[in-house]
Design a protein around this motif. Sequence first.
Motif, PDB file in Angstrom:
ATOM      1  N   LEU A   1       0.796  -1.300  -0.082  1.00 56.06           N
ATOM      2  CA  LEU A   1      -0.150  -0.216   0.054  1.00 56.06           C
ATOM      3  C   LEU A   1       1.053   1.364  -0.093  1.00 56.06           C
ATOM      4  N   ALA A   2       2.013   1.249   0.652  1.00 54.90           N
ATOM      5  CA  ALA A   2       2.821   2.429   0.615  1.00 54.90           C
ATOM      6  C   ALA A   2       3.559   2.734  -0.561  1.00 54.90           C
ATOM      7  N   MET A   3       3.950   1.525  -1.303  1.00 58.21           N
ATOM      8  CA  MET A   3       4.338   1.582  -2.669  1.00 58.21           C
ATOM      9  C   MET A   3       3.411   2.151  -3.669  1.00 58.21           C
ATOM     10  N   VAL A   4       2.241   1.706  -3.632  1.00 56.36           N
ATOM     11  CA  VAL A   4       1.015   2.145  -4.604  1.00 56.36           C
ATOM     12  C   VAL A   4       0.730   3.523  -4.447  1.00 56.36           C
ATOM     13  N   SER A   5       0.646   4.050  -2.931  1.00 55.19           N
ATOM     14  CA  SER A   5       0.263   5.321  -2.721  1.00 55.19           C
ATOM     15  C   SER A   5       1.473   6.286  -3.065  1.00 55.19           C
ATOM     16  N   ALA A   6       2.615   5.936  -3.065  1.00 52.63           N
ATOM     17  CA  ALA A   6       3.756   6.720  -3.569  1.00 52.63           C
ATOM     18  C   ALA A   6       3.540   6.913  -4.930  1.00 52.63           C
ATOM     19  N   LEU A   7       3.465   5.674  -5.671  1.00 59.25           N
ATOM     20  CA  LEU A   7       3.341   5.905  -7.096  1.00 59.25           C
ATOM     21  C   LEU A   7       2.166   6.732  -7.325  1.00 59.25           C
ATOM     22  N   LEU A   8       1.002   6.707  -6.755  1.00 59.49           N
ATOM     23  CA  LEU A   8      -0.159   7.389  -7.122  1.00 59.49           C
ATOM     24  C   LEU A   8       0.138   8.880  -6.942  1.00 59.49           C
ATOM     25  N   VAL A   9       0.958   9.194  -5.971  1.00 59.26           N
ATOM     26  CA  VAL A   9       1.241  10.802  -5.886  1.00 59.26           C
ATOM     27  C   VAL A   9       2.112  11.197  -7.238  1.00 59.26           C
ATOM     28  N   SER A  10       2.766  10.567  -7.484  1.00 60.85           N
ATOM     29  CA  SER A  10       3.686  10.793  -8.935  1.00 60.85           C
ATOM     30  C   SER A  10       2.737  10.750 -10.143  1.00 60.85           C
ATOM     31  N   TYR A  11       1.907   9.802  -9.910  1.00 62.47           N
ATOM     32  CA  TYR A  11       1.032   9.734 -11.253  1.00 62.47           C
ATOM     33  C   TYR A  11       0.076  10.519 -11.428  1.00 62.47           C
ATOM     34  N   THR A  12      -0.524  11.360 -10.347  1.00 62.36           N
ATOM     35  CA  THR A  12      -1.377  12.255 -10.351  1.00 62.36           C
ATOM     36  C   THR A  12      -1.003  13.811 -10.825  1.00 62.36           C
ATOM     37  N   ARG A  13       0.387  13.902 -10.442  1.00 60.74           N
ATOM     38  CA  ARG A  13       1.071  14.959 -10.763  1.00 60.74           C
ATOM     39  C   ARG A  13       1.482  14.788 -12.477  1.00 60.74           C
TER      40      ARG A  13
END
Length: 104
Positions: free
Chosen positions: A25-37
């Motif tokens: 979940l930590a990896m997915v959430s960190a990737l989502l932060v970059s993806y949304t940007r």
Amino acid sequence: QVVAARDPVEHAAHEAGFYALLAVLAMVSALLVSYTRARMEGLGLPCRAGWFERPERLVVLLGAALFGAASPVMPWALAVLVVLSFFTVFQRVAYARARLQGSA
């Protein structure tokens, strides 16, 4: 005796599974932060929304790593990372939505 010996093993297995889920979940959430940007910038919108970006995530992870990967600090750091990263994703999505609806 067999049941009593198996109980600590089951507990350790459940605990390891929980920590693995937390790490994913930590990896997915960190990737989502970059993806949304990246998606916002792909739409031509500058993205400076959200306050838990890469430097903050690194500080949390490296701070927890100082105590060691097996320390009780690491699961808490991962939980903080998950919660604040998803919060940042929601901030960015709300910001993008407001900007896109405002320009229409």
